[in-house]
Design a protein around this motif. Structure first.
Motif, PDB file in Angstrom:
ATOM      1  N   GLU A 107      -1.432 -20.040 -13.681  1.00 39.58           N
ATOM      2  CA  GLU A 107      -2.539 -19.751 -12.769  1.00 39.58           C
ATOM      3  C   GLU A 107      -2.033 -19.381 -11.381  1.00 39.58           C
ATOM      4  O   GLU A 107      -0.873 -19.617 -11.040  1.00 39.58           O
ATOM      5  N   ILE A 108      -2.952 -18.807 -10.613  1.00 40.43           N
ATOM      6  CA  ILE A 108      -2.675 -18.479  -9.217  1.00 40.43           C
ATOM      7  C   ILE A 108      -2.855 -19.759  -8.405  1.00 40.43           C
ATOM      8  O   ILE A 108      -3.907 -20.394  -8.482  1.00 40.43           O
ATOM      9  N   ILE A 109      -1.827 -20.126  -7.619  1.00 37.74           N
ATOM     10  CA  ILE A 109      -1.942 -21.346  -6.824  1.00 37.74           C
ATOM     11  C   ILE A 109      -2.196 -21.057  -5.344  1.00 37.74           C
ATOM     12  O   ILE A 109      -2.525 -21.964  -4.586  1.00 37.74           O
ATOM     13  N   ALA A 110      -2.059 -19.812  -4.938  1.00 39.79           N
ATOM     14  CA  ALA A 110      -2.399 -19.395  -3.574  1.00 39.79           C
ATOM     15  C   ALA A 110      -2.569 -17.885  -3.580  1.00 39.79           C
ATOM     16  O   ALA A 110      -1.953 -17.189  -4.387  1.00 39.79           O
ATOM     17  N   SER A 111      -3.417 -17.374  -2.705  1.00 36.82           N
ATOM     18  CA  SER A 111      -3.616 -15.927  -2.619  1.00 36.82           C
ATOM     19  C   SER A 111      -4.180 -15.569  -1.263  1.00 36.82           C
ATOM     20  O   SER A 111      -4.660 -16.428  -0.526  1.00 36.82           O
ATOM     21  N   GLY A 112      -4.125 -14.291  -0.945  1.00 36.55           N
ATOM     22  CA  GLY A 112      -4.682 -13.848   0.323  1.00 36.55           C
ATOM     23  C   GLY A 112      -4.553 -12.348   0.497  1.00 36.55           C
ATOM     24  O   GLY A 112      -4.078 -11.631  -0.392  1.00 36.55           O
ATOM     25  N   GLU A 113      -4.987 -11.902   1.654  1.00 35.77           N
ATOM     26  CA  GLU A 113      -4.924 -10.480   1.999  1.00 35.77           C
ATOM     27  C   GLU A 113      -4.476 -10.364   3.436  1.00 35.77           C
ATOM     28  O   GLU A 113      -4.974 -11.078   4.312  1.00 35.77           O
ATOM     29  N   LEU A 114      -3.522  -9.473   3.683  1.00 37.87           N
ATOM     30  CA  LEU A 114      -3.038  -9.195   5.027  1.00 37.87           C
ATOM     31  C   LEU A 114      -3.580  -7.830   5.461  1.00 37.87           C
ATOM     32  O   LEU A 114      -3.713  -6.936   4.630  1.00 37.87           O
ATOM     33  N   PRO A 115      -3.866  -7.653   6.746  1.00 39.54           N
ATOM     34  CA  PRO A 115      -4.442  -6.378   7.182  1.00 39.54           C
ATOM     35  C   PRO A 115      -3.500  -5.184   7.058  1.00 39.54           C
ATOM     36  O   PRO A 115      -3.938  -4.065   6.839  1.00 39.54           O
ATOM     37  N   ASP A 116      -2.173  -5.426   7.196  1.00 41.45           N
ATOM     38  CA  ASP A 116      -1.214  -4.328   7.110  1.00 41.45           C
ATOM     39  C   ASP A 116       0.191  -4.884   6.921  1.00 41.45           C
ATOM     40  O   ASP A 116       0.403  -6.103   6.910  1.00 41.45           O
ATOM     41  N   ALA A 117       1.164  -3.977   6.796  1.00 38.99           N
ATOM     42  CA  ALA A 117       2.546  -4.379   6.518  1.00 38.99           C
ATOM     43  C   ALA A 117       3.188  -5.146   7.669  1.00 38.99           C
ATOM     44  O   ALA A 117       4.125  -5.918   7.449  1.00 38.99           O
ATOM     45  N   GLU A 118       2.699  -4.957   8.885  1.00 39.82           N
ATOM     46  CA  GLU A 118       3.264  -5.686  10.025  1.00 39.82           C
ATOM     47  C   GLU A 118       3.089  -7.197   9.868  1.00 39.82           C
ATOM     48  O   GLU A 118       3.841  -7.970  10.450  1.00 39.82           O
ATOM     49  N   GLN A 119       2.108  -7.608   9.100  1.00 37.92           N
ATOM     50  CA  GLN A 119       1.834  -9.039   8.918  1.00 37.92           C
ATOM     51  C   GLN A 119       2.616  -9.658   7.759  1.00 37.92           C
ATOM     52  O   GLN A 119       2.511 -10.860   7.505  1.00 37.92           O
ATOM     53  N   LEU A 120       3.416  -8.856   7.055  1.00 39.62           N
ATOM     54  CA  LEU A 120       4.143  -9.358   5.893  1.00 39.62           C
ATOM     55  C   LEU A 120       5.069 -10.526   6.228  1.00 39.62           C
ATOM     56  O   LEU A 120       5.275 -11.416   5.409  1.00 39.62           O
ATOM     57  N   ALA A 121       5.632 -10.530   7.426  1.00 43.12           N
ATOM     58  CA  ALA A 121       6.558 -11.597   7.817  1.00 43.12           C
ATOM     59  C   ALA A 121       5.890 -12.970   7.759  1.00 43.12           C
ATOM     60  O   ALA A 121       6.570 -13.986   7.608  1.00 43.12           O
ATOM     61  N   THR A 122       4.561 -13.005   7.849  1.00 42.55           N
ATOM     62  CA  THR A 122       3.855 -14.293   7.786  1.00 42.55           C
ATOM     63  C   THR A 122       3.962 -14.928   6.399  1.00 42.55           C
ATOM     64  O   THR A 122       3.628 -16.101   6.232  1.00 42.55           O
ATOM     65  N   GLY A 180       0.828  -1.198   0.000  1.00 40.94           N
ATOM     66  CA  GLY A 180       0.000   0.000   0.000  1.00 40.94           C
ATOM     67  C   GLY A 180       0.862   1.248   0.000  1.00 40.94           C
ATOM     68  O   GLY A 180       2.086   1.187   0.108  1.00 40.94           O
ATOM     69  N   ALA A 181       0.215   2.380  -0.123  1.00 41.11           N
ATOM     70  CA  ALA A 181       0.933   3.653  -0.067  1.00 41.11           C
ATOM     71  C   ALA A 181       1.477   3.892   1.333  1.00 41.11           C
ATOM     72  O   ALA A 181       2.499   4.548   1.519  1.00 41.11           O
ATOM     73  N   ASN A 182       0.782   3.314   2.345  1.00 38.97           N
ATOM     74  CA  ASN A 182       1.191   3.448   3.743  1.00 38.97           C
ATOM     75  C   ASN A 182       1.227   2.064   4.393  1.00 38.97           C
ATOM     76  O   ASN A 182       0.490   1.167   3.976  1.00 38.97           O
ATOM     77  N   PRO A 183       2.063   1.874   5.434  1.00 42.32           N
ATOM     78  CA  PRO A 183       2.192   0.562   6.066  1.00 42.32           C
ATOM     79  C   PRO A 183       0.904   0.023   6.687  1.00 42.32           C
ATOM     80  O   PRO A 183       0.762  -1.186   6.880  1.00 42.32           O
ATOM     81  N   ASP A 184      -0.072   0.907   6.985  1.00 43.34           N
ATOM     82  CA  ASP A 184      -1.308   0.428   7.638  1.00 43.34           C
ATOM     83  C   ASP A 184      -2.374  -0.016   6.630  1.00 43.34           C
ATOM     84  O   ASP A 184      -3.460  -0.438   7.018  1.00 43.34           O
ATOM     85  N   GLU A 185      -2.066   0.045   5.329  1.00 44.79           N
ATOM     86  CA  GLU A 185      -3.030  -0.388   4.315  1.00 44.79           C
ATOM     87  C   GLU A 185      -2.958  -1.896   4.113  1.00 44.79           C
ATOM     88  O   GLU A 185      -1.914  -2.527   4.326  1.00 44.79           O
ATOM     89  N   ALA A 186      -4.072  -2.482   3.669  1.00 45.54           N
ATOM     90  CA  ALA A 186      -4.128  -3.918   3.400  1.00 45.54           C
ATOM     91  C   ALA A 186      -3.149  -4.293   2.290  1.00 45.54           C
ATOM     92  O   ALA A 186      -2.877  -3.500   1.390  1.00 45.54           O
ATOM     93  N   ILE A 187      -2.618  -5.507   2.399  1.00 43.75           N
ATOM     94  CA  ILE A 187      -1.657  -6.012   1.418  1.00 43.75           C
ATOM     95  C   ILE A 187      -2.229  -7.274   0.779  1.00 43.75           C
ATOM     96  O   ILE A 187      -2.576  -8.232   1.467  1.00 43.75           O
ATOM     97  N   HIS A 188      -2.346  -7.256  -0.536  1.00 39.81           N
ATOM     98  CA  HIS A 188      -2.808  -8.419  -1.282  1.00 39.81           C
ATOM     99  C   HIS A 188      -1.591  -9.189  -1.779  1.00 39.81           C
ATOM    100  O   HIS A 188      -0.576  -8.586  -2.121  1.00 39.81           O
ATOM    101  N   TRP A 189      -1.706 -10.516  -1.841  1.00 40.08           N
ATOM    102  CA  TRP A 189      -0.583 -11.318  -2.326  1.00 40.08           C
ATOM    103  C   TRP A 189      -1.097 -12.534  -3.093  1.00 40.08           C
ATOM    104  O   TRP A 189      -2.226 -12.980  -2.884  1.00 40.08           O
TER     105      TRP A 189
END
Length: 200
Positions: free
Chosen positions: A27-42, A9-18
């Protein structure tokens, strides 16, 4: 080959799609959404040994074409920041210039504030993710045929790819109005409707 693609996102508190994309299976073999950049380590386990590409908001990047003299060399490429100086808000020494494709004498350039670029790289590094490339998010959409746009809705955001080096990204509510205005202009100029491919 599989690749992890993360949209920051433009800011760390925005949702992150992956997504995890398989080019072999196309094709896409996995996908998801994280609530913010702090969760990226997952995503470290998902990354594994896969290459990582981060998509970044086009609203923070200026995509431009610059006409260069015929047979332009390194000196002409080095002069690009000064050629665009009047179109950039702020000091050009605070901007990062990345060269895109070249078509004839026209050179594609992406311009982003160095601090913004560093913040994206720091977010990825802090999560333990080795990012191999940053791409303006609209350029990840499929390139449509001439006189057609590609559109993708992500949460409250809308991504629009207009051609091979142009697009729009922003809040869906106001961007829909901008698209409507641009589509009307397109009809007046080309006397045909603007085609939109929706990948949402």
């Amino acid at each position: 080959m599989e690749q992890l693609v993360v949209r920051l996102g433009a800011n760390p508190d925005e949702a992150i799609h992956w997504i995890v994309w398989s080019s072999q299976q196309d094709e896409i073999i996995a996908s998801g959404e994280l609530p913010d950049a702090e969760q990226l380590a997952t995503l470290a386990d998902r990354a594994g040994g896969r290459p990582i590409c981060a998509l970044v908001p086009t609203s923070d990047i200026l995509l431009k074409w610059v006409e260069l003299p015929p047979k332009a060399g390194r000196k002409a490429l080095a002069a690009i920041p000064y050629m665009l100086e009047e179109e950039i808000s702020g000091d050009i020494s605070q901007q990062f210039f990345a060269l895109g494709p070249k078509e004839g004498n026209n050179q594609a350039v992406a311009i982003v504030n160095i601090e913004k670029l560093q913040s994206w790289l720091t977010i990825m590094e802090s999560a333990g993710l080795a990012c191999e490339q940053l791409v303006p998010d609209v350029l990840a959409l499929p390139l449509a045929a001439q006189n057609a746009w590609s559109v993708l809705e992500l949460g409250q955001q809308l991504l629009v790819r207009k051609d091979n080096w142009a697009g729009l990204q922003g809040e869906k509510d106001w961007l829909v109005q901008a698209i409507d205005h641009l589509a009307r202009q397109h009809v007046k100029q080309h006397e045909q409707a603007l085609l939109v491919n929706d990948y949402s």
